[in-house]
Design a protein around this motif. Structure first.
Motif: not given
Lengths: 110, 115
Positions: A42-44, B33, B35, B37, B90, B106-107
């Motif tokens: 996941h984005p970091v 939030f 999102y 992707q 996400l 984020f998860g």
């Protein structure tokens, strides 16, 4: 639509080569953030830039915010296989909503 | 460290089903939030919430709804799943409302396939 254009979409480099990704906006930005997403992850969060002309470094990574606050870049010196992933820029819009660029996928050949 | 937990890593549903994606954060963050992707499109904001029972539409809210009954939990609902909702979803959270420079946590994401 997205507020930022991010280029290139994809880059494949030889290990040890440098890499740069760019984010461009048609409007002045209050700040810009950069994130890294490893394959399958996941984005970091990496960093945030706020000031005009700001330059920040994290080891081999150099982040720049343009003088007009309309563009930013992330530069990696001497890439390593651990650098693979997708790099995203993100900008604030309408308060606390973050809008992401499409991302640059980096692959490193060893 | 902040932990954002999404209930499922992979989910397979049929067209027309009602789908619930759950997200829980453990750091008392105000903002949450959702999102999605998709390759080549980056992360697109569906909905966000800056307080319990408060929600705001993001860029692509059509076909989705959300629920935030408790501060730590933010649910994404697909009322009638369609194949074009196949995507990675996400969830993210950030600390305080009104700040334009709060980083997101984020998860791990939920890969939803709608057949």
């Amino acid at each position: 639509g997205q507020q930022v254009m991010q280029i290139p979409q994809y880059q494949h480099v030889q290990e040890g080569e440098d890499f740069t990704t760019y984010c461009n906006s048609s409007t002045t930005l209050s700040n810009i953030q950069w994130y890294k997403q490893r394959p399958g992850g996941h984005p970091v969060f990496l960093i945030q830039l706020v000031k005009s002309g700001e330059v920040k470094k994290q080891k081999r990574l150099t982040f720049q915010f343009g003088e007009a606050k309309k563009n930013s870049s992330l530069h990696i010196t001497a890439t390593q296989t651990t650098d693979v992933g997708t790099y995203f820029c993100a900008v604030s819009r309408y308060g606390n909503k973050l809008v992401f660029g499409a991302g640059t996928i980096l692959r490193v050949k060893s | 460290d902040v932990k954002v937990t999404q209930s499922s890593r992979y989910l397979v549903k049929r067209t027309g089903e009602k789908v619930f994606l759950e997200c829980v954060q453990d750091m008392d963050h105000e903002n949450m939030f959702w999102y999605r992707q998709d390759p080549g499109l980056g992360l697109r904001l569906i909905y966000f919430s800056y307080d319990v029972k408060m929600k705001e539409k993001g860029d692509i809210p059509e076909g989705y709804s959300v629920s935030r009954e408790k501060k730590e939990r933010f649910s994404l609902i697909l009322e009638s799943a369609s194949t074009n909702q196949t995507s990675m979803y996400l969830c993210a959270s950030s600390l305080s409302p009104g700040a334009t420079n709060e980083k997101l946590f984020f998860g791990s994401g939920t890969q939803l396939s709608v057949l």
